[in-house]
Design a protein around this motif. Sequence first.
Motif, mmCIF file in Angstrom:
data_model
loop_
_atom_site.group_PDB
_atom_site.id
_atom_site.type_symbol
_atom_site.label_atom_id
_atom_site.label_comp_id
_atom_site.label_asym_id
_atom_site.label_seq_id
_atom_site.Cartn_x
_atom_site.Cartn_y
_atom_site.Cartn_z
ATOM 1 N N LYS A 1 0.837 -1.187 0.000
ATOM 2 C CA LYS A 1 0.000 0.000 0.000
ATOM 3 C C LYS A 1 0.881 1.249 0.000
ATOM 4 O O LYS A 1 1.941 1.280 0.625
ATOM 5 N N SER B 1 0.508 5.366 0.558
ATOM 6 C CA SER B 1 -0.305 6.529 0.917
ATOM 7 C C SER B 1 -0.034 7.688 -0.022
ATOM 8 O O SER B 1 0.948 7.688 -0.780
ATOM 9 N N GLU C 1 2.137 -0.814 4.567
ATOM 10 C CA GLU C 1 1.802 0.451 3.914
ATOM 11 C C GLU C 1 2.910 1.462 4.111
ATOM 12 O O GLU C 1 3.329 1.743 5.234
ATOM 13 N N LYS D 1 3.908 5.036 4.433
ATOM 14 C CA LYS D 1 3.174 6.226 4.855
ATOM 15 C C LYS D 1 3.905 7.526 4.526
ATOM 16 O O LYS D 1 3.288 8.549 4.299
ATOM 17 N N SER E 1 -4.098 3.222 -0.380
ATOM 18 C CA SER E 1 -4.408 2.955 1.019
ATOM 19 C C SER E 1 -5.775 2.305 1.172
ATOM 20 O O SER E 1 -5.985 1.463 2.045
#
Length: 359
Positions: A5, A7, A78, A80, A210
């Motif tokens: 993922k 962001s 993820e 970020k 996300s």
Amino acid sequence: MKQIKLSIERFWIEPGNFERWCELLSRIPEKTEARSIKEIAKLYLGKDVEEKDKKLDRSKELFGLHGYEYVKNSCNFEIKGVHFLTRTDDGCLIRTEEANELVAAYEQQHGWELLLAKQLLRYSPRTRVIMHLLLNDGFFETNGQSLEQLSKWTLRFADALYHPFSSNPDLNDMNFLLHTFKNEALGKDWRNILAQEEIELDEDWMFVGSSGKEPAKTNISSFMRAPMQLFAYLDWFIEADVGIIILNKEKVLEHIDSHSLFSFTNVQSISEIEWLKKKVNEEQDDRGFVAIEPLLRKLMERFYPTWEQGFARFVDYYMTKGIREGLFYIADYESGQPRHGRGYLGKREYQLLKLEFQR
């Protein structure tokens, strides 16, 4: 793992305010009691996260300081931000070693801009994929617009045109780049973190958003102006022609050792050829001949430090490729002295060459 993922990438809100992250990090202790960016804002930055700044709308740059989140049970990894903040085993956020180095350099007012730029190129996939193309002879077409109108800029690479700063899904946009050059966008530093978390990527892994199939492109040109303006400030961009911006590869290599961060698929760089032209002019004799092997040894050491196939092979490879791609041609040749080496293709009569450049 088949998905990572990604962001929305947040940088400092005012693109020219390169000091913003340094200021924020200097106010955040090395070890915190905060378990979220919202708590960071409340405990250390004086933000009223209950009312005025409830959604941190005026502090979006804070999210870019984070590194990653990993939920082991669901294998949910993820990215970020650019890894200035990470988590301890008990879940609290702490400054990374890179953040500590940046703060120290900022307080001493020495070299912090380069540390900031290098961090972006280590941990920002979207910034990495753009730099990968520029380092491999891609270039910007500005369409007559300044960096203030970054959404109008396009990126040409290997005869294809990309629109990394556009949110139009019908174009070769940023998500197309992230899909096409996913391994270059990810880079070795994220791979090292994945390995530390004992995560293995499948060959067909991909970036996703996300909360959706595609990474979000909300305000992408506004966010991406921050790293692009930092690179321009560092004189990494050169206006090669009207509306054409290329990368000053020599300066990037000098500043951040780009060879250690990126792979190179097109080694005949524009700045490299400019270096070769300059050296030929400096080292040629009165008749225009230059000893090719001493010259190419300097070039190999400067631009190809990881070449492992021997110097003789490099000379033959470099000359043959340059001639085939129309970068230069041999206008004349003659034999030299034993100190001039074996000669191109092992021919003594090719020890001294007169090169004519076609670009």
